[in-house]
Design a protein around this motif. Structure first.
Motif, mmCIF file in Angstrom:
data_model
loop_
_atom_site.group_PDB
_atom_site.id
_atom_site.type_symbol
_atom_site.label_atom_id
_atom_site.label_comp_id
_atom_site.label_asym_id
_atom_site.label_seq_id
_atom_site.Cartn_x
_atom_site.Cartn_y
_atom_site.Cartn_z
ATOM 1 N N PHE A 55 0.846 -1.209 0.000
ATOM 2 C CA PHE A 55 0.000 0.000 0.000
ATOM 3 C C PHE A 55 0.881 1.259 0.000
ATOM 4 O O PHE A 55 0.551 2.265 -0.629
ATOM 5 N N GLU A 93 1.990 1.969 -3.431
ATOM 6 C CA GLU A 93 0.905 2.538 -4.239
ATOM 7 C C GLU A 93 0.744 4.030 -3.973
ATOM 8 O O GLU A 93 0.579 4.820 -4.888
ATOM 9 N N LEU A 94 0.798 4.391 -2.694
ATOM 10 C CA LEU A 94 0.593 5.797 -2.351
ATOM 11 C C LEU A 94 1.815 6.667 -2.672
ATOM 12 O O LEU A 94 1.706 7.887 -2.682
ATOM 13 N N GLY A 97 3.203 6.884 -5.472
ATOM 14 C CA GLY A 97 3.053 7.444 -6.819
ATOM 15 C C GLY A 97 4.363 7.392 -7.602
ATOM 16 O O GLY A 97 4.543 8.149 -8.547
ATOM 17 N N ALA A 98 5.267 6.488 -7.194
ATOM 18 C CA ALA A 98 6.575 6.394 -7.861
ATOM 19 C C ALA A 98 6.398 6.006 -9.328
ATOM 20 O O ALA A 98 5.526 5.210 -9.658
ATOM 21 N N ARG A 99 7.236 6.597 -10.159
ATOM 22 C CA ARG A 99 7.138 6.327 -11.592
ATOM 23 C C ARG A 99 8.532 6.181 -12.195
ATOM 24 O O ARG A 99 9.539 6.518 -11.550
ATOM 25 N N ARG A 108 6.958 13.625 -2.155
ATOM 26 C CA ARG A 108 6.152 13.058 -1.067
ATOM 27 C C ARG A 108 6.997 12.364 -0.015
ATOM 28 O O ARG A 108 7.968 11.696 -0.356
ATOM 29 N N HIS A 120 -3.464 6.967 6.717
ATOM 30 C CA HIS A 120 -4.376 5.856 6.456
ATOM 31 C C HIS A 120 -4.098 4.786 7.509
ATOM 32 O O HIS A 120 -2.965 4.305 7.598
ATOM 33 N N ARG A 163 1.242 10.472 4.952
ATOM 34 C CA ARG A 163 1.792 11.053 3.719
ATOM 35 C C ARG A 163 1.760 12.575 3.816
ATOM 36 O O ARG A 163 0.753 13.150 4.252
#
Lengths: 209, 249
Positions: free
Chosen positions: B52, B55-56, B58-60, B163, B234, B245
């Motif tokens: 999770f 996912e949060l 947002g790595a690309r 982030r 979360h 975050r």
């Protein structure tokens, strides 16, 4: 909001299943790697679920959120989506699947997965050896074929049993004839209604004169 | 005589300058069996918490990621695949033993080329300003002596818009779960530590340090105070773990 742990667990299980299956079809895995870096967003209606399938090398990643570039967005039921992916001749419109973005990724994925041929015997052979795995594989293949045939015939057989054996519904031919008759009566009624209206107008005009 | 500044080490109060050394001893002790113990202690759920987190993040592709307290390299391995050859992941840990285990494990799995191991203290990150697109610190912040200093250091090395993700044990949201969790942490956990790693004290420290760690709202406030914006958290598994975050403005 539900606990993210559950959703992460579901995504992980789905991802593991897909990639474990792909592990036993190297040809498909290799073809899949040509789509490396592409992502497809799914908005499933039944069950209600949103996810993103990202191709990373020769593997598929299932993500709840993906902030990178998404090539294709698909919306529809999970069943329709599976049929769309499995059948290269299926069209999104025919299955009630909405497509936005590039449909090229979908077409490529359909083409790649149409050749999917998972060697289910391989993982079994790793555990129990080649000969027993082949014997068991043969039995399972026969069972799967029998099940597939019966599942395909099941809707027709069920319909026949309901109408012919139990007579809970009229036979299809009788029902279709009834529908045709009903349509004809409906049209005749409309024609009669129009004729009566015409006569009423003529009668009113004469009275006025 | 001037009073010596103290901080907590589990339930003990220790001089500030001693904490890092004591924490280091704990992790030197558990490094070799850290992964086995993680799986045993969490029933494998730590993998879902980390999933999770990824996912949060947002790595690309092409991004630069800093994995602080990266330990045995779980998150680094996943980030390495996501950022690809054009990106970079820095695996940072203050503890030499943990870093060595992590680096060796990544090399054994064929993960190299875009991963750089760095021995670094989260409070004084040895990187230029505005370097990273994303920073993660998983189960590490509670061991840092001065958490505020560490958060400010992370803010400095993040790029604007970058982030920070803090994955850490937190406060269970239900009283019942809290009681069960307490029993598990203070009875079963040290026992398992003794059985598997022959080190009950280190695992007792882990349980105590979790209780001393700021709860969800406090940590969110600390992140905001450090300068992060859009801070949120979360709860996962009923609040046993929380993922915070924050964004660098």
């Amino acid at each position: 909001m539900s606990d993210p742990t559950f959703r992460a667990g579901f995504d992980a299980a789905l991802e593991t299943t897909i990639n474990t299956a792909l592990q036993y079809d190297p040809a498909t895995r290799q073809r899949l790697s040509t789509l490396d870096g592409k992502a497809m967003a799914l908005d499933l209606t039944a069950p209600k679920l949103q996810c993103c399938l990202c191709i990373e090398g020769d593997q598929v990643r299932v993500r709840q959120q993906w902030e990178g570039e998404v090539s294709t967005h698909l919306g529809g039921s999970a069943l329709a989506f599976v049929r769309l992916i499995k059948d290269p001749d299926a069209t999104p419109a025919g299955l009630g699947v909405s497509v936005s973005g590039s449909s090229a990724l979908l077409a490529e994925l359909q083409w790649i997965l149409s050749g999917l041929d998972i060697d289910w015997e391989a993982p079994l052979a790793e555990v129990i050896g080649d000969i027993p795995a082949h014997s068991i594989g043969g039995v399972l293949r026969d069972a799967a074929r029998w099940l597939g045939d019966n599942l395909n015939r099941a809707p027709v057989m069920a319909a026949e049993a309901i109408s012919e054996e139990w007579q809970l519904t009229p036979p299809q031919a009788q029902f279709e004839a009834f529908v045709d008759d009903l349509a004809e009566v409906s049209l005749a009624t409309e024609r009669l209604e129009a004729r009566v209206r015409l006569l009423q107008e003529q009668f009113s005009r004469r009275e006025a004169e | 005589m001037k009073d010596r500044k103290t901080t907590h080490f589990g339930y003990q109060e220790v001089p500030v300058e001693e904490k890092a050394g004591r924490v280091a001893d704990v992790f030197h002790s558990v490094a070799a069996r850290y992964d086995v113990m993680n799986d045993l202690m969490s029933g494998g759920v730590h993998r879902l918490w980390k999933r999770f987190t990824i996912e949060l993040s947002g790595a690309r592709r092409g991004q630069t990621i800093l994995d602080i307290a990266g330990g045995t390299g779980d998150l680094t391995a996943r980030f390495s695949r996501i950022v690809g050859a054009s990106g970079q992941v820095v695996l940072a840990d203050i503890n030499e033993s943990m870093l060595r285990v992590g680096r060796d494990r990544l090399l054994d799995r064929g993960i190299a080329g875009n991963v750089v191991p760095v021995q670094a203290d989260a409070q004084y990150l040895p990187f230029p300003d505005n370097t990273f697109d994303c920073i993660t610190i998983a189960f590490g912040l509670r061991n840092v002596t001065d958490k505020d200093l560490a958060l400010r250091s992370m803010l400095r090395v993040l790029k604007p818009g970058g982030r920070l993700l803090v994955l850490e044990f937190s406060k269970p949201q239900s009283k019942l779960l809290e009681k069960v969790y307490d029993q598990y942490s203070f009875r079963l956990l040290p026992f398992m530590g003794k059985l598997i790693a022959n080190d009950a004290d280190s695992y007792r420290y882990l349980a105590e340090s979790i209780r001393m760690h700021p709860d969800q709202e406090t940590l969110k406030g600390m992140m905001a105070d450090a300068g992060f914006v859009d801070c949120e958290f979360h709860n996962m598994t009923g609040g046993i773990v929380a993922l915070h975050r924050g964004i660098k403005p």
